[in-house]
Design a protein around this motif. Structure first.
Motif, mmCIF file in Angstrom:
data_model
loop_
_atom_site.group_PDB
_atom_site.id
_atom_site.type_symbol
_atom_site.label_atom_id
_atom_site.label_comp_id
_atom_site.label_asym_id
_atom_site.label_seq_id
_atom_site.Cartn_x
_atom_site.Cartn_y
_atom_site.Cartn_z
ATOM 1 N N ALA A 1 0.800 -1.469 0.085
ATOM 2 C CA ALA A 1 0.463 -0.107 -0.066
ATOM 3 C C ALA A 1 0.898 1.361 -0.340
ATOM 4 O O ALA A 1 0.656 2.328 -0.483
ATOM 5 N N GLY A 2 2.022 0.559 0.133
ATOM 6 C CA GLY A 2 2.917 2.489 0.135
ATOM 7 C C GLY A 2 4.468 2.053 0.264
ATOM 8 O O GLY A 2 4.300 0.706 0.540
ATOM 9 N N VAL A 3 5.374 3.055 -0.356
ATOM 10 C CA VAL A 3 6.922 2.428 -0.146
ATOM 11 C C VAL A 3 7.866 3.693 0.586
ATOM 12 O O VAL A 3 7.392 5.085 0.638
ATOM 13 N N THR A 4 8.964 3.000 1.133
ATOM 14 C CA THR A 4 10.180 4.159 1.711
ATOM 15 C C THR A 4 11.287 3.526 1.229
ATOM 16 O O THR A 4 10.794 2.953 1.078
ATOM 17 N N VAL A 5 11.474 4.801 0.472
ATOM 18 C CA VAL A 5 12.806 4.737 0.473
ATOM 19 C C VAL A 5 13.779 6.006 1.340
ATOM 20 O O VAL A 5 13.306 7.100 1.510
ATOM 21 N N ARG A 6 15.150 5.422 1.505
ATOM 22 C CA ARG A 6 16.336 6.440 1.927
ATOM 23 C C ARG A 6 17.004 7.074 1.137
ATOM 24 O O ARG A 6 17.395 5.738 0.806
ATOM 25 N N ALA A 7 17.542 7.791 0.754
ATOM 26 C CA ALA A 7 19.604 8.120 1.104
ATOM 27 C C ALA A 7 20.024 9.056 2.467
ATOM 28 O O ALA A 7 18.811 9.252 2.494
ATOM 29 N N ARG A 8 21.336 9.071 1.746
ATOM 30 C CA ARG A 8 22.090 9.996 2.798
ATOM 31 C C ARG A 8 22.162 11.179 2.587
ATOM 32 O O ARG A 8 22.083 11.556 1.259
ATOM 33 N N LEU A 9 22.556 11.843 2.896
ATOM 34 C CA LEU A 9 22.368 14.007 3.373
ATOM 35 C C LEU A 9 24.329 13.477 3.942
ATOM 36 O O LEU A 9 24.530 13.647 4.096
ATOM 37 N N LYS A 10 24.667 13.563 2.191
ATOM 38 C CA LYS A 10 26.014 14.101 2.503
ATOM 39 C C LYS A 10 26.823 15.080 2.394
ATOM 40 O O LYS A 10 25.800 16.192 2.262
ATOM 41 N N ASP A 11 27.748 15.757 3.187
ATOM 42 C CA ASP A 11 28.586 16.966 2.716
ATOM 43 C C ASP A 11 27.925 17.855 3.118
ATOM 44 O O ASP A 11 27.430 18.823 2.799
ATOM 45 N N LEU A 12 27.567 17.980 4.600
ATOM 46 C CA LEU A 12 26.759 18.436 5.297
ATOM 47 C C LEU A 12 27.683 19.829 5.936
ATOM 48 O O LEU A 12 28.684 18.937 6.424
ATOM 49 N N THR A 13 27.982 20.838 5.911
ATOM 50 C CA THR A 13 27.956 21.741 6.669
ATOM 51 C C THR A 13 28.195 22.084 8.229
ATOM 52 O O THR A 13 26.895 21.292 8.625
ATOM 53 N N PRO A 14 29.233 22.164 9.090
ATOM 54 C CA PRO A 14 28.501 22.119 10.950
ATOM 55 C C PRO A 14 27.225 23.144 11.187
ATOM 56 O O PRO A 14 26.729 22.942 11.237
ATOM 57 N N GLN A 15 27.671 24.172 9.992
ATOM 58 C CA GLN A 15 26.085 25.026 9.944
ATOM 59 C C GLN A 15 24.408 24.268 9.294
ATOM 60 O O GLN A 15 23.760 24.053 10.248
#
Length: 543
Positions: free
Chosen positions: A17-31
């Protein structure tokens, strides 16, 4: 057969009835990380307050109280964030309510079992339908005390359920209990504090169809740009218009990325959740959406090319391919998995085993998989199985619910139907009718392999036994053949065997056996060829 329970009919399981996908948040700054932490912590405090208010309302909850809670949260966040928080709170309260009802049912089942066993004489043997008496006076006395404890727990649980009181821990009861056992969990106080705070953050928002890219609170553009609508007290941290903060990281969904891009391009609803993995020190973004209701494939159409019977066990899946008539084809297959370790490892093992199963099914050009409709939710208590601790551990470790959900979701994408069958007697009857005949010098058929055949045949509507009882008077003239492998609609199941022209063996000449199908041409007693005019030849003159 009078003592056997009635079997339920097989059915095609509903698709995902639904789907969930995930991805990584890369290269985030300290801010970026600082803004995510402050936003999650601020909304987490609001979610905790709203959950406390919702639990205090109990059964007096209504749309008016829901709207009042949302108005109270709006000045401290925003109208959209207040709606997301109250919606998540309502879902969490409902989940706790359902868990409370399931706990009451488990307590009632345990109390009934103990009362029944206490009423029986010591040492009386039980049956498959009901357990027997306890073995000794010591065990009988211990169970009387156990009965008082369960009755006391049931009274408190019923009182809470009737008053609408639930007990919920934001962050999880297990993680809360780990605080007093840091040495056993191999955690320091700082590491536990980081996990506890991260689990109580709130960074999720439901989507809205018709809005830009399907979500106004957490927005992800088709090219992967992620922006968050900051709460009102944190609006000074915004780096874009209208109080939004745009992350420097670009997101890309490797799995079902095209489907996700089509939804956000059409401004269809997509829900997002930002969460932090404290063990890996990584940020992730999960996207989820619902499917429109789809019609299931008819059972006959799903079984048109045969079926793959699957028997689920604690460490492997036993599978065997069956043709349209229920006959096993080829060799059995086993797809092993390891259910030790962390929850992520166990989930990966199940997904890998199911992937191999689906690939093999597709290579066989079969469009249906038959699996047992197992449910051990009420079968794990010590009152049910007594001292059979190893068996209770075995059924507790089997991921029946997770495997069923994973299989239906993955099979739906591969256009393979999942057929659920009644699990009664499949292992017993499969071993009785199929294990020995399919065992040879070169292949050892296990009990689980035989059970997979029984599961597949039950899905096809065939009896599990290989052959029916032979007729008492003759073989086929009046009561047909005794075999139950093929139905009456199968081609050539009742006609004479077709003769292939040409020599049958090396010593046979051409034309031999051309009258094999003509019974009147054979020299057999009782045929019409013997019913013609009979005349005795004259004796030789030499006699």
């Amino acid at each position: 057969m009078g003592g056997l329970r009635e079997l339920s009919a097989p059915f095609v399981a509903l698709g995902p009835a639904g789907v969930t996908v995930r991805a990584r948040l890369k290269d985030l700054t300290p801010q970026d990380e600082a803004v995510l932490r402050r936003t999650g912590a601020h909304l987490g405090v609001l979610a905790s307050r709203d959950l406390r208010a919702r639990c205090a309302d109990g059964l007096d909850h209504s749309t008016a109280t829901w709207a009042a809670r949302k108005r109270e949260l709006t000045p401290a966040a925003s109208s959209r964030w207040a709606g997301a928080v109250t919606k998540a709170t309502h879902d969490q309260w409902g989940l706790a309510r359902r868990g409370q009802a399931a706990h009451i049912r488990d307590l009632e089942a345990g109390i009934r079992t103990i009362r029944h066993r206490l009423s029986l004489p010591l040492g009386e043997k039980g049956s498959k339908g009901a357990p027997g008496g306890y073995r000794s006076k010591r065990e009988w006395f211990a169970k009387t005390r156990r009965l008082n404890v369960l009755e006391d727990r049931l009274g408190r649980a019923r009182e809470d359920h009737d008053s609408g009181r639930v007990r919920v821990v934001r962050g999880g009861k297990h993680l809360l209990g780990t605080r007093n056992h840091l040495d056993a969990a191999r955690l320091t106080e700082t590491e536990w504090r980081d996990r506890w705070e991260a689990s109580r953050w709130f960074l999720q928002a439901d989507g809205e169809s018709g809005k830009r890219f399907g979500n106004e609170t957490i927005r992800v553009t088709p090219d992967g740009e992620v922006s968050i609508k900051l709460p009102t007290p944190l609006a000074g941290l915004a780096n874009a218009k209208r109080g939004r903060y745009v992350l420097t990281s670009r997101i890309a969904f490797a799995h079902r990325g095209t489907e996700w891009a089509d939804r956000v391009g059409a401004d269809r609803a997509v829900a997002y959740r930002v969460h932090y993995d404290t063990e890996r020190h990584r940020w992730y973004l999960s996207a989820s959406w619902h499917y429109p209701p789809t019609r299931t494939v008819p059972l006959d159409a799903a079984l048109a090319h045969g079926v793959i019977g699957v028997d689920m066990n604690a460490d492997h899946l036993a599978a065997w391919r069956l043709d349209q008539h229920g006959n096993p084809i080829g060799a059995p297959r086993r797809f092993r998995f390891d259910l030790t370790g962390t929850a992520g490892h166990r989930d990966a093992q199940v997904r890998h085993a199911l992937t191999r199963l689906l690939h093999w099914t597709s290579s066989c050009e079969v469009t249906a998989i038959a699996i047992e409709d197992l449910d051990f939710s009420a079968e794990k208590t010590c009152e049910k199985h007594g001292r059979r601790k190893r068996f209770r551990q075995l059924i507790s470790v089997m991921p029946t619910g997770n495997l069923r959900a994973r299989l239906t979701s993955m099979a739906g994408q591969a256009s393979i139907a999942i057929i659920a069958v009644d699990p009664a007697y499949t292992s017993k009857w499969g071993a009785q009718h199929w294990q020995k005949p399919l065992t040879s010098k070169n292949r050892t058929t296990t009990r689980h392999d035989a059970a997979s055949i029984a599961i597949g045949r039950r899905a096809q509507g065939h009896p599990i036994r290989r052959r029916t009882a032979p007729p008492y008077d003759d073989r086929s003239d009046r009561r047909r053949h005794r075999t139950a492998q093929a139905g009456l609609e199968a081609l050539g199941c009742e006609e004479s065997r077709h003769r292939i022209p040409g020599p049958r063996t090396r010593s046979a000449g051409t034309g031999r056996g051309v009258n094999a199908g003509d019974q009147n041409a054979q020299d057999r007693s009782g045929r019409s060829a013997e019913h013609g005019f009979w005349r005795q030849d004259s004796l030789p003159l030499g006699l």
